[in-house]
Design an enzyme around this catalytic site. Structure first.
Site, PDB file in Angstrom:
ATOM      1  N   GLU A   1       3.833  -5.767  -1.649  1.00  0.00           N
ATOM      2  CA  GLU A   1       4.540  -4.893  -0.699  1.00  0.00           C
ATOM      3  C   GLU A   1       5.127  -5.647   0.488  1.00  0.00           C
ATOM      4  O   GLU A   1       4.808  -5.357   1.650  1.00  0.00           O
ATOM      5  CB  GLU A   1       3.611  -3.781  -0.219  1.00  0.00           C
TER       6      GLU A   1
ATOM      7  N   GLU B   1      -0.013  -0.078  -8.260  1.00  0.00           N
ATOM      8  CA  GLU B   1      -0.836   0.824  -7.439  1.00  0.00           C
ATOM      9  C   GLU B   1      -0.308   2.243  -7.565  1.00  0.00           C
ATOM     10  O   GLU B   1       0.908   2.459  -7.582  1.00  0.00           O
ATOM     11  CB  GLU B   1      -0.789   0.465  -5.940  1.00  0.00           C
TER      12      GLU B   1
HETATM   13  C1  BG6 Z   1      -0.508   0.065  -0.272  1.00  0.00           C
HETATM   14  C2  BG6 Z   1      -1.279  -1.201  -0.084  1.00  0.00           C
HETATM   15  O1  BG6 Z   1       0.419   0.129   0.750  1.00  0.00           O
HETATM   16  O2  BG6 Z   1      -1.133   1.267  -0.154  1.00  0.00           O
HETATM   17  C3  BG6 Z   1      -2.774  -1.028  -0.064  1.00  0.00           C
HETATM   18  O3  BG6 Z   1      -0.899  -2.191  -1.006  1.00  0.00           O
HETATM   19  C4  BG6 Z   1      -3.121   0.221   0.714  1.00  0.00           C
HETATM   20  O4  BG6 Z   1      -3.346  -2.183   0.464  1.00  0.00           O
HETATM   21  C5  BG6 Z   1      -2.533   1.402  -0.051  1.00  0.00           C
HETATM   22  O5  BG6 Z   1      -4.467   0.422   0.953  1.00  0.00           O
HETATM   23  C6  BG6 Z   1      -2.800   2.730   0.605  1.00  0.00           C
HETATM   24  O6  BG6 Z   1      -2.444   2.686   1.955  1.00  0.00           O
HETATM   25  P1  BG6 Z   1      -3.430   3.134   3.094  1.00  0.00           P
HETATM   26  O7  BG6 Z   1      -2.722   2.889   4.364  1.00  0.00           O
HETATM   27  O8  BG6 Z   1      -3.691   4.572   2.861  1.00  0.00           O
HETATM   28  O9  BG6 Z   1      -4.658   2.310   2.925  1.00  0.00           O
END
Ligand code: BG6
Length: 479
Positions: A167, A379
């Protein structure tokens, strides 16, 4: 949907990041990262939470991987903490650091779980930040490649899938535009684009170096892709979508896949005097690397709505919801170009993230048509409050509903011609959610800890057993 058979070798998995799970922040010779320092600044994170202990994966990785095996996971995507291996970012190696990752990989392989390594998930060695400003200096390019090559030399015989950068769009936006991630700079647009250019070059050189050593390796970057929908067919809003895509999506994906910046976006930045300085040799390098990448990594959470934004309209400096109080975030935008109102057709999470399973299909189809690349969903997941009942159960039916709907849309995308190799949920265990503390939970495995601490015991949620069935049935049993 017509019945669709998932490929037999489809990689069902989960993903994590070192800072969010490992803990052991100063154990066994690890050096500090920018996050170790940033979280100490009062007011930066929810209730001052840090990853100093996180969920202690460093000491409990065998237990965690045994749970992954019990679930039946085919792949586990995790990141390497650069400063655990090179405490100063370069120079002396910490032998215990690299041993940890060797052991982690071996533990995955012991159970037939395919390791997928992310080389950079935001935890830059603090020493490099102090030495030359980290990503702001082109010096980092060769330091990154040296680090990446060291890891590759040690693990390449056992690891096939490599993700260079996680990201890039998010950590640079939050670090140089809104100042809520390290290095905490606000509206430094010129640095933002130059920093990104350095990261692209580090990615490109790494891709070329890995492929030179082993052409069979599979490598790409993971992009936080938020597909956009124009608010309506008002031509001004349609144009805001085009500009949003060029500046906020294609700016990264076009470089990874084509080795070039979107032309109209570049011209806009030049007029504003904030375009990155780019040489012909560098463009050649980006193009060469683009011809070598194997997949587009996609972190998918939500879509965006775009609408025209007047010159004196809202800027990027948004109020983010880090507390889980619905409705506490604000609309953001780029004055004169676009703003991103909420979508009246969709619901949101407690942290105001839009829930849009169809957007995942949209993302896959856009990537397939525009880049003709295979996709790794690196993800996808729901951050939610979970309640532990009787010390041993968590009924997270909302997570099952969320993931099931997204998987269905991914499968539809595949039935419509998209080649998807892997689907990694975020995440396997609960973890530190950067700015949101530990109460925003993502895992199949509950970790008994909150902002103040806890036993760190692991408890399987209902979604654990559900994902187990999904994998056993290779996506046929989604309910
Ligand atoms: C992505 C990242 O942006 O989303 C993760 O790669 C992150 O590291 C995930 O934890 C969810 O975001 P957040 O801010 O809810 O933890």
């Amino acid at each position: 949907m017509e019945s669709f058979n998932m490929p037999d070798d489809f990689l069902w998995g989960s993903a994590s990041a070192a800072y969010q799970i490992e803990g052991a922040h100063d154990v066994d010779g690890k050096g500090a990262s920018v996050w170790d320092e940033f979280v100490k600044i009062p007011g930066k994170t929810f209730k001052g939470t840090t990853g100093e202990v996180a969920v202690d994966h460093y000491h409990r990785f065998k237990e965690d991987i045994a749970l992954m095996a019990e679930l039946g996971m085919k792949t586990y995507r995790f990141s390497i903490a650069w400063s655990r291996v090179f405490p100063n970012g370069k120079g002396d190696v910490n032998p215990l650091g690299i041993h940890f990752y060797e052991d982690l990989v071996d533990e995955c392989l012991k159970y037939g779980i395919e390791p997928m390594i992310t080389l950079y998930h935001w935890d830059l060695p603090l020493a490099l930040e102090k030495a030359y400003g980290g990503w702001e200096s082109p010096q980092i390019i060769d330091d990154f490649v040296a680090y990446a090559l060291f890891i590759f030399e040690h693990l390449r015989s056992k690891v096939k899938y490599w993700i260079t950068i996680n990201e890039q769009n998010i950590f640079t936006s939050l670090g140089w535009l809104t100042g809520i991630h390290p290095p905490g700079k606000i509206d430094e647009q010129k640095s933002f684009y130059q920093v990104n250019h350095h990261i692209f070059l580090a990615h490109a050189k790494t891709v070329m170096a890995f492929k030179k050593i082993d052409p069979e390796v599979k490598i790409g970057a993971s992009f936080a892709y938020s597909p956009s929908y124009a608010m309506d067919c008002d031509p001004e809003n349609a144009m805001s979508k085009m500009d949003f895509d060029n500046l906020r999506n294609y700016w990264w994906m076009d470089v990874y896949a084509y080795g070039r910046y979107p032309k109209t976006a570049f011209s806009y930045l030049e007029k504003k005097g904030i375009a990155p300085v780019v040489t012909t040799d560098e463009i050649e390098m980006l193009k060469r690397a683009a011809s070598l990448i194997d997949f587009m990594g996609v972190n998918y959470y939500q879509t965006t709505v775009t609408e025209a934004n007047p010159l004196d309209g809202v800027g990027p400096n948004i109020k983010m919801n880090t507390t889980g109080k619905k409705g506490s975030s604000s609309v953001s935008g780029l004055p004169g170009i676009y703003k991103t109102p909420s979508n009246p057709y969709l619901s949101t999470t407690d942290w105001d993230w839009t829930i849009d399973p169809l957007g995942l299909r949209y993302a896959c189809k856009e990537i397939t048509s525009r880049y003709n690349l295979p996709i790794i969903i690196s993800e996808n997941g729901l951050g939610a409050f979970d309640t532990l009942q009787d010390e041993k159960t968590i009924h997270d039916d909302y997570r099952i509903t969320y993931l099931s709907a997204h998987i269905q849309e991914m499968m539809k995308a595949m039935s419509e011609g998209c080649e998807v190799w892997a689907y990694c949920t975020w995440s396997f265990t609960d973890l530190l959610s950067w700015l949101n503390g530990y109460q925003k939970r993502y895992g199949f495995v509950y970790v008994d800890r909150d902002e103040a601490g806890g036993s760190l015991d692991r408890v399987k949620k209902d979604s654990f057993y559900w994902y187990q069935k999904v994998i056993q049935s290779n996506g046929k049993n989604l309910m």
